[in-house]
Motif scaffolding. Structure first.
Motif, PDB file in Angstrom:
ATOM      1  N   TRP A  57       0.859  -1.181   0.000  1.00  0.00           N
ATOM      2  CA  TRP A  57       0.000   0.000   0.000  1.00  0.00           C
ATOM      3  C   TRP A  57       0.896   1.232   0.000  1.00  0.00           C
ATOM      4  CZ3 TRP A  57      -1.393  -4.554   2.076  1.00  0.00           C
ATOM      5  CH2 TRP A  57      -2.714  -4.998   1.912  1.00  0.00           C
ATOM      6  N   TRP A  60      -2.321   6.185   0.766  1.00  0.00           N
ATOM      7  CA  TRP A  60      -3.355   6.012   1.782  1.00  0.00           C
ATOM      8  C   TRP A  60      -3.316   7.172   2.774  1.00  0.00           C
ATOM      9  CZ3 TRP A  60      -1.047   5.734   6.587  1.00  0.00           C
ATOM     10  CH2 TRP A  60       0.292   5.322   6.613  1.00  0.00           C
ATOM     11  N   GLU A  65      -9.873   3.221   5.015  1.00  0.00           N
ATOM     12  CA  GLU A  65      -9.930   1.772   4.849  1.00  0.00           C
ATOM     13  C   GLU A  65      -9.593   1.435   3.403  1.00  0.00           C
ATOM     14  OE1 GLU A  65     -13.460  -1.504   5.004  1.00  0.00           O
ATOM     15  OE2 GLU A  65     -13.193  -0.299   6.835  1.00  0.00           O
ATOM     16  N   THR A  67      -8.513  -1.646   0.594  1.00  0.00           N
ATOM     17  CA  THR A  67      -8.565  -3.094   0.353  1.00  0.00           C
ATOM     18  C   THR A  67      -7.863  -3.463  -0.941  1.00  0.00           C
ATOM     19  OG1 THR A  67     -10.652  -3.297   1.564  1.00  0.00           O
ATOM     20  CG2 THR A  67     -10.074  -5.092   0.065  1.00  0.00           C
ATOM     21  N   SER A  69      -6.644  -7.144  -3.283  1.00  0.00           N
ATOM     22  CA  SER A  69      -6.953  -8.567  -3.441  1.00  0.00           C
ATOM     23  C   SER A  69      -5.669  -9.369  -3.612  1.00  0.00           C
ATOM     24  CB  SER A  69      -7.868  -8.786  -4.652  1.00  0.00           C
ATOM     25  OG  SER A  69      -9.154  -8.242  -4.405  1.00  0.00           O
ATOM     26  N   SER A  95     -11.280 -11.448   5.266  1.00  0.00           N
ATOM     27  CA  SER A  95     -12.618 -11.993   5.522  1.00  0.00           C
ATOM     28  C   SER A  95     -12.743 -13.426   5.025  1.00  0.00           C
ATOM     29  CB  SER A  95     -13.673 -11.113   4.837  1.00  0.00           C
ATOM     30  OG  SER A  95     -13.409 -11.002   3.441  1.00  0.00           O
ATOM     31  N   PRO A 111      -9.637 -10.919  -0.248  1.00  0.00           N
ATOM     32  CA  PRO A 111      -9.555  -9.487   0.050  1.00  0.00           C
ATOM     33  C   PRO A 111      -8.764  -9.234   1.341  1.00  0.00           C
ATOM     34  CG  PRO A 111     -11.812 -10.173  -0.395  1.00  0.00           C
ATOM     35  CD  PRO A 111     -11.011 -11.424  -0.180  1.00  0.00           C
ATOM     36  N   THR A 113      -7.736  -6.100   3.893  1.00  0.00           N
ATOM     37  CA  THR A 113      -8.092  -4.719   4.222  1.00  0.00           C
ATOM     38  C   THR A 113      -7.064  -4.110   5.170  1.00  0.00           C
ATOM     39  OG1 THR A 113     -10.448  -5.200   3.947  1.00  0.00           O
ATOM     40  CG2 THR A 113      -9.868  -3.220   5.182  1.00  0.00           C
ATOM     41  N   LYS A 115      -6.304  -0.797   7.600  1.00  0.00           N
ATOM     42  CA  LYS A 115      -6.935   0.313   8.308  1.00  0.00           C
ATOM     43  C   LYS A 115      -5.877   1.036   9.150  1.00  0.00           C
ATOM     44  CE  LYS A 115     -11.409  -2.043   8.708  1.00  0.00           C
ATOM     45  NZ  LYS A 115     -12.445  -2.550   9.649  1.00  0.00           N
TER      46      LYS A 115
END
Length: 296
Positions: A57, A60, A65, A67, A69, A95, A111, A113, A115
């Protein structure tokens, strides 16, 4: 005769748009560090499963949040049953079920995620355990930083002393941050606009104006200080500005005559003219130099 004001002789225009990206902090405009964006992460194969060894990432903001894959493609000939160990920190989550199966020729997408709570670097991982072994996928989030792209060199057109010439160039914001910039430009060059704010990924055209006061070869660096909007502009990128200034040369030409030959220069010979009459003669003003003369 031309003298050189600073640095080496001008280089050819083929270097006009060669780009440099500089995002590291610097105290001196002529001492800068190049930063290249990471190359795309190559896919690797583990236990017959093709996947990326890392999820990254880069763009951001804290409190959001984000996400991505993670895909697992079975390029083998047998079913792969895996036990999944999720990220251990609270900043990354998945998840997906803890037990997954990927059939030959199929792809599983998981996925992930992110945060973030504050602006800092984050690291974690996901582990996969199968019958024939295990592998790990790294999760990383790096702090967003401003990044501008400019040409290495801008070559100005040949210019007459006390006149002006200009050339455009592009300034591009490579980051997802609103980035403030301010130019520090040595004479006889001037960059316009001198300062401003670039939106994420925005590209604008700037103009360099060259106004020489002496017949010289000019080779100087212009420094662009920049940083995230509202923060200290402690990053710098340098652009080399090159231009040549010459004195224009005007010549007067008239139809040749014996008087002109005797005086060694142009002479307009009106001959005998009666009182109250007028005679008109023409002469040419020529500029044999390579620079223009606006007025005289």
């Amino acid at each position: 005769m031309l003298a050189e004001s600073e640095g080496p002789k001008p280089i050819g225009s083929e270097a006009l748009w060669k780009s440099s990206i500089i995002v590291n902090n610097t105290k001196h405009p002529v001492t800068h560090h190049q930063h290249k964006r990471r190359a795309p992460i190559q896919r690797s194969c583990f236990l017959g499963l093709e996947t990326k060894p890392e999820l990254l990432w880069e763009d951001w903001d804290e409190g959001g949040e984000f996400t991505k894959s993670l895909t697992l493609k079975n390029i083998g000939l047998k079913l792969q049953k895996l036990q999944l160990r999720p990220p251990v920190t609270k900043f990354f989550s998945i998840s997906s079920s803890r037990n997954v199966a990927v059939s030959p020729g199929t792809t599983l997408s998981i996925p992930v995620t992110f945060k973030p709570e504050e602006k800092c670097k984050y690291e974690d991982s996901i582990e996969f355990h199968g019958k024939d072994g295990s592998f790990q996928v790294s999760l990383q989030a790096v702090v967003p930083s401003p990044a501008l792209e400019v040409p290495d060199t801008v070559l100005l057109p040949l210019c007459a002393v006390h006149q002006a010439a200009s050339a455009p160039f592009l300034l591009k914001n490579l980051s997802k941050l609103h980035t403030y910039f301010h130019w520090e430009c040595p004479e006889p060059f001037q960059v316009s606009p001198e300062e401003g704010v670039l939106k994420p990924s925005q590209e604008i055209q700037l103009m360099v104006v060259f106004q020489p006061q002496q017949a010289l070869l000019y080779n100087k660096l212009a420094a662009c200080r920049f940083g995230e909007e509202g923060e200290k502009a402690d990053c710098c990128v340098a652009v080399r500005l090159q231009g040549v200034a010459k004195y224009p040369c005007l010549q007067l030409r008239s139809p040749s005559s014996k008087a002109e030959q005797q005086h060694g220069g142009p002479v307009l010979n009106f001959g005998s003219v009666a009182v109250g009459q007028s005679v008109q003669k023409c002469f040419d003003i020529c500029n044999p130099s390579h620079v223009s003369k606006a007025g005289f």
